[in-house]
Design a protein around this motif. Sequence first.
Motif, PDB file in Angstrom:
ATOM      1  N   VAL A  66       0.814  -1.215   0.000  1.00 31.31           N
ATOM      2  CA  VAL A  66       0.000   0.000   0.000  1.00 31.31           C
ATOM      3  C   VAL A  66       0.853   1.272   0.000  1.00 31.31           C
ATOM      4  N   MET A  67       2.161   1.115   0.019  1.00 31.32           N
ATOM      5  CA  MET A  67       3.103   2.237  -0.005  1.00 31.32           C
ATOM      6  C   MET A  67       4.144   1.966  -1.088  1.00 31.32           C
ATOM      7  N   HIS A  68       4.915   3.018  -1.417  1.00 29.31           N
ATOM      8  CA  HIS A  68       6.054   2.826  -2.312  1.00 29.31           C
ATOM      9  C   HIS A  68       7.182   3.771  -1.906  1.00 29.31           C
ATOM     10  N   VAL A  69       8.391   3.432  -2.323  1.00 31.15           N
ATOM     11  CA  VAL A  69       9.564   4.264  -2.075  1.00 31.15           C
ATOM     12  C   VAL A  69      10.027   4.813  -3.418  1.00 31.15           C
ATOM     13  N   ASP A  70      10.103   6.143  -3.499  1.00 33.91           N
ATOM     14  CA  ASP A  70      10.588   6.806  -4.713  1.00 33.91           C
ATOM     15  C   ASP A  70      12.101   6.984  -4.654  1.00 33.91           C
ATOM     16  N   PHE A  71      12.729   6.859  -5.813  1.00 29.20           N
ATOM     17  CA  PHE A  71      14.135   7.169  -6.005  1.00 29.20           C
ATOM     18  C   PHE A  71      14.200   8.035  -7.261  1.00 29.20           C
ATOM     19  N   ALA A  72      14.950   9.099  -7.217  1.00 27.43           N
ATOM     20  CA  ALA A  72      15.078   9.958  -8.393  1.00 27.43           C
ATOM     21  C   ALA A  72      16.455  10.597  -8.394  1.00 27.43           C
ATOM     22  N   TRP A  73      16.982  10.765  -9.600  1.00 29.06           N
ATOM     23  CA  TRP A  73      18.275  11.414  -9.780  1.00 29.06           C
ATOM     24  C   TRP A  73      18.173  12.406 -10.925  1.00 29.06           C
ATOM     25  N   ILE A  74      18.714  13.574 -10.710  1.00 34.37           N
ATOM     26  CA  ILE A  74      18.913  14.538 -11.791  1.00 34.37           C
ATOM     27  C   ILE A  74      20.413  14.532 -12.050  1.00 34.37           C
ATOM     28  N   LEU A  75      20.773  14.086 -13.231  1.00 30.48           N
ATOM     29  CA  LEU A  75      22.176  13.965 -13.615  1.00 30.48           C
ATOM     30  C   LEU A  75      22.526  15.040 -14.629  1.00 30.48           C
ATOM     31  N   SER A  76      23.803  15.403 -14.670  1.00 28.88           N
ATOM     32  CA  SER A  76      24.261  16.399 -15.634  1.00 28.88           C
ATOM     33  C   SER A  76      25.623  15.987 -16.183  1.00 28.88           C
ATOM     34  N   ARG A  77      25.914  16.432 -17.384  1.00 27.84           N
ATOM     35  CA  ARG A  77      27.212  16.124 -17.994  1.00 27.84           C
ATOM     36  C   ARG A  77      28.331  16.966 -17.390  1.00 27.84           C
ATOM     37  N   GLU A  78      27.977  18.097 -16.812  1.00 26.70           N
ATOM     38  CA  GLU A  78      28.927  18.987 -16.138  1.00 26.70           C
ATOM     39  C   GLU A  78      28.486  19.103 -14.676  1.00 26.70           C
ATOM     40  N   PRO A  79      29.356  19.573 -13.787  1.00 27.44           N
ATOM     41  CA  PRO A  79      28.976  19.681 -12.371  1.00 27.44           C
ATOM     42  C   PRO A  79      27.866  20.689 -12.082  1.00 27.44           C
ATOM     43  N   THR A  80      27.489  21.495 -13.057  1.00 27.92           N
ATOM     44  CA  THR A  80      26.420  22.476 -12.872  1.00 27.92           C
ATOM     45  C   THR A  80      25.291  22.190 -13.852  1.00 27.92           C
ATOM     46  N   LEU A  81      24.167  22.843 -13.615  1.00 27.96           N
ATOM     47  CA  LEU A  81      22.994  22.661 -14.479  1.00 27.96           C
ATOM     48  C   LEU A  81      22.233  23.980 -14.522  1.00 27.96           C
ATOM     49  N   PRO A  82      21.797  24.419 -15.709  1.00 27.81           N
ATOM     50  CA  PRO A  82      21.033  25.672 -15.785  1.00 27.81           C
ATOM     51  C   PRO A  82      19.756  25.607 -14.943  1.00 27.81           C
ATOM     52  N   GLU A  83      19.443  26.712 -14.275  1.00 26.44           N
ATOM     53  CA  GLU A  83      18.274  26.779 -13.396  1.00 26.44           C
ATOM     54  C   GLU A  83      16.979  26.449 -14.140  1.00 26.44           C
ATOM     55  N   GLU A  84      16.840  26.923 -15.381  1.00 29.36           N
ATOM     56  CA  GLU A  84      15.604  26.648 -16.127  1.00 29.36           C
ATOM     57  C   GLU A  84      15.448  25.157 -16.429  1.00 29.36           C
TER      58      GLU A  84
END
Length: 190
Positions: A138-156
């Motif tokens: 009746v429950m679940h565990v979410d996992f999510a990753w935002i990955l980037s090719r460089e150490p930074t990522l544009p805010e938009e």
Amino acid sequence: MNAIQVISLTLLSALAVNAQVLMPGRCPKPAVQENFDTARYLGKWYDFQRLPHAFQKGECCTATYSLKSPGVVGVFNSELLADGTISSISGSATAKDPSEPAKLQVSFFENAPHAPYWVLSTDYDTYSLVYSCTDLGVMHVDFAWILSREPTLPEETLEELHGTLSSIGVRVDKLLTTNQDAAYCSAMNQ
């Protein structure tokens, strides 16, 4: 209490202690990247943000993907731990269904069950949005990753990816930003 209730409460308590994101209901089934091109996805990715989980505790986290054999992607994850040591792990990923190549199954241990690794969105050159989920009845565990090719990522770009995660019920307010500062992470490059 019966045995199932005791086991469920124990499991939920363990997840809460490890700060994993527990959500009501079953795992969502989001759309994944159309026409996913594994070859373009290979290479090094920086972990920019992620949901908290027990198996990733460091900073300066990277994931490097390589082609091990036809249909099998090699996975090499590394991170810098608080004590200054580098922790790494190798595994492999395969598409369970070749008609859905963005729905990968990843495993890091022999004879261990595979975990979903779904690429929801990527432009291959800047960002990748990865989602995984484990059903607990009746429950679940979410996992999510935002990955980037460089150490930074544009805010938009980050705002757009947060919107995608929010649309499937992921708690973006729980995302942790990974320290990718060049000076702090210099030990990873030695």
